[in-house]
Design a protein around this motif. Structure first.
Motif, PDB file in Angstrom:
ATOM      1  N   ASN A 471      -4.158 -11.576  -6.140  1.00 60.03           N
ATOM      2  CA  ASN A 471      -5.495 -11.356  -6.667  1.00 60.03           C
ATOM      3  C   ASN A 471      -6.582 -11.959  -5.781  1.00 60.03           C
ATOM      4  N   ASP A 472      -6.175 -12.791  -4.828  1.00 61.20           N
ATOM      5  CA  ASP A 472      -7.112 -13.322  -3.836  1.00 61.20           C
ATOM      6  C   ASP A 472      -6.852 -12.691  -2.472  1.00 61.20           C
ATOM      7  N   LEU A 473      -6.313 -11.486  -2.478  1.00 60.62           N
ATOM      8  CA  LEU A 473      -5.960 -10.830  -1.218  1.00 60.62           C
ATOM      9  C   LEU A 473      -7.162 -10.704  -0.296  1.00 60.62           C
ATOM     10  N   ILE A 474      -8.317 -10.513  -0.852  1.00 60.67           N
ATOM     11  CA  ILE A 474      -9.515 -10.326  -0.048  1.00 60.67           C
ATOM     12  C   ILE A 474      -9.840 -11.560   0.796  1.00 60.67           C
ATOM     13  N   GLY A 475      -9.325 -12.717   0.378  1.00 61.27           N
ATOM     14  CA  GLY A 475      -9.564 -13.939   1.125  1.00 61.27           C
ATOM     15  C   GLY A 475      -8.520 -14.259   2.176  1.00 61.27           C
ATOM     16  N   CYS A 476      -7.483 -13.417   2.265  1.00 65.39           N
ATOM     17  CA  CYS A 476      -6.406 -13.655   3.237  1.00 65.39           C
ATOM     18  C   CYS A 476      -6.852 -13.223   4.628  1.00 65.39           C
ATOM     19  N   GLN A 477      -6.782 -14.123   5.595  1.00 68.30           N
ATOM     20  CA  GLN A 477      -7.209 -13.821   6.957  1.00 68.30           C
ATOM     21  C   GLN A 477      -6.113 -13.191   7.804  1.00 68.30           C
ATOM     22  N   ASP A 478      -4.842 -13.486   7.496  1.00 68.74           N
ATOM     23  CA  ASP A 478      -3.741 -12.979   8.320  1.00 68.74           C
ATOM     24  C   ASP A 478      -2.506 -12.819   7.454  1.00 68.74           C
ATOM     25  N   LEU A 479      -2.089 -11.570   7.234  1.00 68.81           N
ATOM     26  CA  LEU A 479      -0.914 -11.305   6.412  1.00 68.81           C
ATOM     27  C   LEU A 479       0.342 -11.947   6.980  1.00 68.81           C
ATOM     28  N   ALA A 480       0.373 -12.144   8.286  1.00 60.34           N
ATOM     29  CA  ALA A 480       1.550 -12.741   8.914  1.00 60.34           C
ATOM     30  C   ALA A 480       1.791 -14.163   8.412  1.00 60.34           C
ATOM     31  N   GLU A 481       0.746 -14.801   7.889  1.00 57.26           N
ATOM     32  CA  GLU A 481       0.898 -16.140   7.329  1.00 57.26           C
ATOM     33  C   GLU A 481       1.202 -16.103   5.838  1.00 57.26           C
ATOM     34  N   LEU A 482       0.731 -15.074   5.154  1.00 60.95           N
ATOM     35  CA  LEU A 482       0.861 -14.994   3.704  1.00 60.95           C
ATOM     36  C   LEU A 482       2.169 -14.369   3.239  1.00 60.95           C
ATOM     37  N   ILE A 483       2.478 -13.183   3.733  1.00 58.59           N
ATOM     38  CA  ILE A 483       3.556 -12.375   3.165  1.00 58.59           C
ATOM     39  C   ILE A 483       4.923 -13.061   3.221  1.00 58.59           C
ATOM     40  N   PRO A 484       5.343 -13.626   4.364  1.00 61.34           N
ATOM     41  CA  PRO A 484       6.677 -14.228   4.378  1.00 61.34           C
ATOM     42  C   PRO A 484       6.843 -15.338   3.345  1.00 61.34           C
ATOM     43  N   ASN A 485       5.818 -16.155   3.175  1.00 59.09           N
ATOM     44  CA  ASN A 485       5.904 -17.256   2.219  1.00 59.09           C
ATOM     45  C   ASN A 485       5.938 -16.765   0.783  1.00 59.09           C
ATOM     46  N   MET A 486       5.302 -15.641   0.530  1.00 60.07           N
ATOM     47  CA  MET A 486       5.204 -15.148  -0.835  1.00 60.07           C
ATOM     48  C   MET A 486       6.408 -14.309  -1.260  1.00 60.07           C
ATOM     49  N   LEU A 487       6.988 -13.545  -0.332  1.00 64.05           N
ATOM     50  CA  LEU A 487       7.934 -12.515  -0.731  1.00 64.05           C
ATOM     51  C   LEU A 487       9.368 -12.724  -0.261  1.00 64.05           C
ATOM     52  N   ALA A 488       9.577 -13.367   0.855  1.00 62.73           N
ATOM     53  CA  ALA A 488      10.946 -13.507   1.357  1.00 62.73           C
ATOM     54  C   ALA A 488      11.756 -14.356   0.391  1.00 62.73           C
TER      55      ALA A 488
END
Length: 497
Positions: A471-488
């Motif tokens: 829900n704060d996706l708009i504030g994410c600067q780089d998916l490479a930092e977010l996605i692995p931590n959230m989904l793997a």
């Protein structure tokens, strides 16, 4: 942070500049020809402003979060596990992208395939009626995989999603409902072409390369409704996510297709359009004016089963709430739906959870008995419950004639008649299912669905963190930092009980 000045009026999106194409006549002189359908859509996709209205951005964020939840839960499904196992044979050489439910990474196209299959595996992902696609199940996995691999921001993903959704609608309106009634799985056909446009937008391709991406996507579009009720249905959604992403990358690297492939004698309209395709009318449906997410909206699901059951389930729940009857009070339930719904719901006596998702009889029996449906109702054990199977014969279906669905302005009313053992006859009807723009989900309902999908797989704490991050996706600067931590997750083979 905003999506490039989020509050700018949506009217700016209608300023489309379409260049005329040069062609040689038989004498060699240059003539100017009007742009093709594909070029019109591609030009809008490449050049439209990214100053999206908050009324477009907010439902886009909700849709992305909903799809992420479906990916997490769907990764436990047998279809997703099988695709993921195959994809593991080709690990990423470079950074690659996250495969949900796995500690492994893969090249972005393979990650999109695996995650797209997961997103659609439990049929809990949203519907998009403007294109007759499960748009988000194709768009979100493709954009997240490509965005993670290229270091895109959350704002870039939202922008690509909104462009892709409009392109799903634009392509679909030219061929549906005729295309869908002919037996094509529009999620995997229309969805592939629209997702190619979304990925082209994320790659920042110009209108020329975007047109080639969509043209190549047309050649890669494939999927049949004859596979409904099997692993191949979500497989087709994953395939469309992969192919749309690949089409954009091929176009970026110089591969070209024909700009008239939607319109020519051997093109998409003639070959895939079905018996009575309407063709494209940009005067009636101007691109992005207003954006389709505002005008038509998405249809996030409250029930984890085929959308063809949803109005009937909602009708039943409405009557139960009004008249307070129980399963033992009911003599019969008769639903009146559309022909395509009957054809989709082809399992009167389902034997497994995949077939149960496409069974009106099963879904109505569960709704009658328990007053809701959840993911726990779609396991091999749940499908065989004696108390549910005893109620399944109570439900019968009739349908409107097939031609009734060819009206693009049709409302498609679904009716329900419930006869009680007392002799009372209860009737109701719906033109829209719960979750559509006419009856939208509340924030609490969205959160409850997210938790239903994610908590059994990730646990309470990680699910809450993931919900906040989406829900704060708009504030994410780089998916490479977010996605692995959230989904793997190394526990991705756990089954949702």
């Amino acid at each position: 942070m905003t999506v490039r000045h989020i509050g700018t009026e949506i009217g700016h999106l209608s300023r489309i500049s379409i260049k005329l194409r040069a062609a040689s006549d038989q004498t060699g002189a240059m003539t100017m020809t009007a742009p093709t359908t594909l070029e019109k859509i591609a030009t809008w996709a490449a050049t439209t402003s990214s100053d999206w209205s908050i009324n477009s951005v907010t439902p886009a964020i909700h849709a992305i979060a909903d799809t992420v939840a479906c990916m997490v839960s769907g990764a436990t499904d047998a279809a997703a596990i099988g695709v993921r196992t195959t994809v593991h044979s080709w690990p990423a050489v470079g950074p690659g992208a996250t495969i949900v439910g796995s500690g492994c990474r893969a090249p972005a196209p393979f990650a999109a395939f695996a995650n797209g299959t997961a997103a659609h595996a439990q049929d809990f992902d949203d519907n998009f009626l403007a294109a007759l696609t499960h748009a988000s199940a194709v768009l979100v996995p493709a954009l997240l995989a490509l965005g993670e691999e290229t270091g895109a921001s959350g704002a870039d993903i939202i922008d690509g999603y909104l462009v892709g959704l409009e392109c799903h609608a634009a392509i679909g309106r030219g061929v549906n409902r005729s295309h869908y009634l002919k037996g094509f799985h529009a999620t995997a056909t229309v969805g592939c072409i629209g997702t190619a446009a979304a990925c082209a937008r994320l790659l920042k391709l110009d209108e020329f390369r975007t047109a080639h991406a969509m043209s190549l996507g047309t050649s890669m579009a494939a999927g049949l409704k004859g596979q409904f009720g099997s692993h191949a249905k979500p497989f087709q959604a994953g395939m469309a996510a992969q192919n749309g992403l690949l089409a954009a990358c091929f176009a970026r690297d110089g591969v070209e297709g024909r700009a008239e492939v939607l319109d020519n004698e051997y093109g998409f309209l003639k070959l895939f359009g079905g018996d009575a395709p309407p063709g494209w009318d940009f005067a009636a449906f101007p691109l992005g004016t207003p954006h389709v997410i505002e005008a038509v909206g998405l249809a996030p699901k409250l029930h984890p089963c085929c959308g063809s059951t949803h109005k009937s389930i909602d009708n039943l729940l409405d009557l139960k709430a009004q008249h307070n009857f129980q399963s033992e009070d009911v003599e019969s339930m008769h639903t009146f739906v559309n022909t395509s719904n009957v054809l989709n719901l082809c399992f009167d006596a389902p034997q497994n959870e995949m077939e149960a998702r496409f069974s009106m009889q099963y879904c109505m029996a569960v709704a009658l008995k328990y007053g809701f449906l959840s993911l726990q109702d779609f396991t091999p054990e749940a499908v065989q419950r004696p108390e549910i199977r005893a109620l399944m014969p109570l439900t019968t279906m009739d349908a409107t004639p097939p031609e009734a669905e060819l009206n693009p302005a049709g409302e498609y009313v679904h009716e329900l008649t419930v006869k009680l053992k007392s002799g009372a006859v209860l009737k109701t009807a719906r033109t829209c299912a719960k979750g559509t723009i006419g009856d939208p989900l509340k924030d609490a309902e969205r959160r409850r669905k997210f938790d239903d999908c994610c908590v059994p797989v990730l646990g309470d704490a990680k699910s809450a963190t993931l919900y906040a991050a989406c829900n704060d996706l708009i504030g994410c600067q780089d998916l490479a930092e977010l996605i692995p931590n959230m989904l793997a997750s190394s526990a991705g083979h756990a089954h949702v009980a």
